[in-house]
Design a protein around this motif. Structure first.
Motif, mmCIF file in Angstrom:
data_model
loop_
_atom_site.group_PDB
_atom_site.id
_atom_site.type_symbol
_atom_site.label_atom_id
_atom_site.label_comp_id
_atom_site.label_asym_id
_atom_site.label_seq_id
_atom_site.Cartn_x
_atom_site.Cartn_y
_atom_site.Cartn_z
ATOM 1 N N GLU A 148 0.754 -1.263 0.008
ATOM 2 C CA GLU A 148 0.167 0.075 0.047
ATOM 3 C C GLU A 148 0.872 1.300 -0.037
ATOM 4 O OE1 GLU A 148 -4.211 -0.378 1.874
ATOM 5 O OE2 GLU A 148 -2.679 -0.932 3.363
ATOM 6 N N ASP A 267 -5.215 9.161 2.698
ATOM 7 C CA ASP A 267 -4.782 9.365 3.841
ATOM 8 C C ASP A 267 -4.216 10.704 4.344
ATOM 9 O OD1 ASP A 267 -2.498 8.587 2.563
ATOM 10 O OD2 ASP A 267 -1.921 6.945 3.943
ATOM 11 N N SER A 342 -4.273 -0.325 -8.196
ATOM 12 C CA SER A 342 -4.824 -0.080 -7.207
ATOM 13 C C SER A 342 -3.671 0.323 -6.144
ATOM 14 C CB SER A 342 -5.344 -1.461 -6.636
ATOM 15 O OG SER A 342 -6.373 -2.026 -7.492
ATOM 16 N N SER A 343 -4.100 0.968 -5.040
ATOM 17 C CA SER A 343 -3.129 1.453 -4.115
ATOM 18 C C SER A 343 -3.780 1.159 -2.562
ATOM 19 C CB SER A 343 -2.852 2.859 -4.247
ATOM 20 O OG SER A 343 -4.279 3.729 -4.048
ATOM 21 N N GLN A 344 -4.915 0.630 -2.411
ATOM 22 C CA GLN A 344 -5.348 0.250 -1.267
ATOM 23 C C GLN A 344 -5.971 -1.139 -1.297
ATOM 24 O OE1 GLN A 344 -8.154 3.651 -1.231
ATOM 25 N NE2 GLN A 344 -7.332 3.899 0.996
ATOM 26 N N LYS A 345 -5.759 -1.956 -0.112
ATOM 27 C CA LYS A 345 -6.434 -3.380 -0.368
ATOM 28 C C LYS A 345 -8.014 -3.346 -0.234
ATOM 29 C CE LYS A 345 -2.163 -4.980 1.973
ATOM 30 N NZ LYS A 345 -1.652 -5.994 3.224
ATOM 31 N N ARG A 347 -10.046 -2.372 -2.558
ATOM 32 C CA ARG A 347 -10.221 -1.506 -3.406
ATOM 33 C C ARG A 347 -9.522 -1.708 -4.875
ATOM 34 N NH1 ARG A 347 -10.336 2.856 1.157
ATOM 35 N NH2 ARG A 347 -12.471 2.638 1.771
ATOM 36 N N GLU A 389 -13.921 5.715 -3.464
ATOM 37 C CA GLU A 389 -13.639 4.377 -2.626
ATOM 38 C C GLU A 389 -15.016 3.513 -2.894
ATOM 39 O OE1 GLU A 389 -10.695 6.360 0.801
ATOM 40 O OE2 GLU A 389 -13.060 6.516 1.151
#
Length: 540
Positions: A148, A267, A342-345, A347, A389
């Motif tokens: 991530e 974030d 992707s950059s988020q688990k 999603r 998201e």
């Protein structure tokens, strides 16, 4: 110097042919040309039977005024170029070096210019260097193992590192920043033709070589580049920034902090909102990636014979829908791949990517629909982030963690595809058939269907039932805008929101130009950072 526009040449011409044609237009012997510089090269393919290169040229000859008077060419005129000029430094003393957060195009170019002019910037990047990033992204595409903090979105070079590397922009540029960006890329290894091509591109493979060279240039000029250095908080006193927290356990003092964090640093956006940095939700666009055979696009744009000479063709299509929304192609990648970005688990988002040669079998582009704050279904500055998201969570669930894919004909019918047709897909990352209608808002899905039919009237075969769709394309631009004034500064003094993530750019070139502009404003205010003088002042 004489500038000549609308110089049209056959697609099979040579450089000598161009010299002869230029001399003829000026009505002088070709031996009298002292210099010829290509300012711009484009392709006019409006008449399939007579496709031409079109040039803008700067020409050096003796007795320019006399030549202009004699040739009587309405497309030739005296011209004086205005080169890019970096400003003189200001008077305010820096007690610590400037800090630049994010090493995408905005942060990279800002840091490079500050380093070149003696400011010794500290460039912080939450992800890893290109070399490490390539390994982790390749592992993710093969196994689904996502880091991530180091992925297609995060790491040295930003999201643009894993893209086609397109360098065209519509930003008006009287200061010459666009050309300066292109020259810098060429200086560090890009093909010099990017400085004059109408639609220049570098390619993912070339960017992965060029960006480390720019990193070394920053270091050699006195700057620092730190990886795995995530800014986790700000320190603000009396409305002015005095430093940043790194990785939750280190304080880095600075009175000039550039935030060039990219469009996916959600974030970080939440941290800035918590620290009451003024920002607002803004419009962006969402949609799907579509793949067609590159040969089909080439023949539609150029014809089969010319396509063999001109190489992979691109396209740009737009349509105004009956529901009042516009749908258009975005980030078109000739000979490219659709990639899991992707950059988020939990999603999932997709993007397009090409290598320099653009020799893949498929063309792909995003087909996207503009969404506005009133579409987000919620209030507050981060409503667009939350909207993204939700779609990315739906995409992840639809594909069970893999890229959800559907043939266009099945998309129209609302049924899950069972097999590919004649269009052989080109993906980086695992895929699974799914119903993409369940991912997008209904108005977006219906707009794309209407757009596909319209585009089929422009490019033959565009709406073929076996065209391959994938989703979700949600990272087209930042869903927020961090407020700043004409001096590029936030209401939090000393904080400079910059680039695409801050809501002021829309691609590699415009983000890099915004980085230059931010560096200029820092220079206008501050003196270059002098480490020895700083140590003397501390000793007193």
């Amino acid at each position: 110097m004489i500038r000549i526009t609308q110089v049209k040449m056959p697609i099979t011409h040579t450089y000598d042919d161009l010299l002869i044609r230029t001399a003829k237009l000026l009505r002088i012997p070709d031996g009298q040309l002292r210099g010829l510089h290509i300012v711009k090269q484009s392709i006019d393919a409006r008449k399939r039977e007579d496709i031409r290169y079109v040039y803008v040229l700067d020409v050096e000859v003796d007795r320019e005024k006399e030549v202009i008077r004699r040739c009587r060419n309405k497309n030739a005129a005296l011209y004086s170029s205005q080169p890019y000029v970096f400003p003189y430094p200001g008077d305010e003393v820096l007690t610590h070096p400037p800090v630049v957060v994010g090493s995408g195009p905005a942060g990279l170019f800002c840091s490079l210019m500050l380093a070149r002019h003696g400011f010794r910037p500290i460039l912080l990047e939450r992800g890893g260097p290109v070399e490490e990033r390539m390994e982790k992204v390749d592992r993710f595409w093969k196994t689904g193992e996502l880091d991530e903090e180091c992925n297609v979105q995060f790491g040295e070079g930003g999201a643009g590192t894993f893209s086609d590397g397109k360098l065209n922009t519509l930003v008006k540029d009287p200061a010459g920043r666009n050309q300066m960006v292109l020259k810098i890329f060429a200086q560090y290894g890009a093909d010099p033709s990017i400085c004059y091509m109408n639609k220049p591109h570098i390619g993912t493979d070339e960017l992965q070589r060029i960006i480390p060279a720019m990193r070394q240039a920053i270091i050699q000029a006195g700057g620092q580049v730190r990886f795995h250095a995530k800014v986790t908080d700000l320190s603000v006193e009396k409305g002015r920034i005095n430093g940043v927290e790194v990785n939750g356990n280190e304080f880095l003092p600075s009175q000039a902090v550039v935030f060039a964090v990219g469009h996916s640093a959600r974030d970080t956006f939440r941290m800035l909102l918590k620290r009451q940095v003024p920002m607002e939700a803004k419009a962006f666009a969402v949609g799907l990636r579509v793949q067609h055979p590159q040969k089909m696009i080439d023949e539609s744009q150029y014809g089969s014979e010319a396509a063999q000479i001109l190489g992979p063709a691109s396209y740009k299509v737009t349509h105004q829908c009956v529901n009042g929304r516009g749908v258009y192609s975005f980030c078109m990648c000739p000979g490219g791949y659709v990639v899991n970005a992707s950059s988020q688990k939990g999603r999932l988002a997709v993007n397009g990517m090409s290598y320099h040669a653009r020799d893949g079998k498929n063309a792909n582009s995003a087909l996207i629909v503009t969404v506005k704050p009133e579409d987000f279904g919620g209030g507050g500055p981060l409503a667009g982030v939350e909207f993204q998201e939700r779609m990315e969570e739906a995409a992840y669930q639809a594909g069970k963690g893999k890229i959800p894919v559907q043939l266009y004909g099945d998309f129209c019918e609302g049924r899950v595809s069972q097999a590919y047709g004649q269009v052989e897909p080109a993906f980086q990352g695992e895929t699974a058939f799914a119903d993409l209608n369940q991912i997008l808002p209904k108005y977006a899905a219906e707009s794309i269907k209407e757009g596909m039919e319209s585009f089929g009237n422009i490019i033959e075969g565009f709406n073929r039932p076996d065209a391959v769709l994938a989703g979700v394309e949600s990272r087209t631009s930042s869903p927020i805008r961090i407020s700043r004034d004409k001096s590029m500064e936030s209401d939090v003094k000393g904080l400079f929101p910059c680039g695409e993530g801050a809501g002021y750019a829309g691609g590699i070139t415009s983000a890099a130009m915004d980085g230059l502009k931010t560096a200029e404003e820092i220079c206008r205010r501050f003196k270059p950072f002098d480490q020895k003088e700083n140590e003397k002042q501390k000793a007193k």
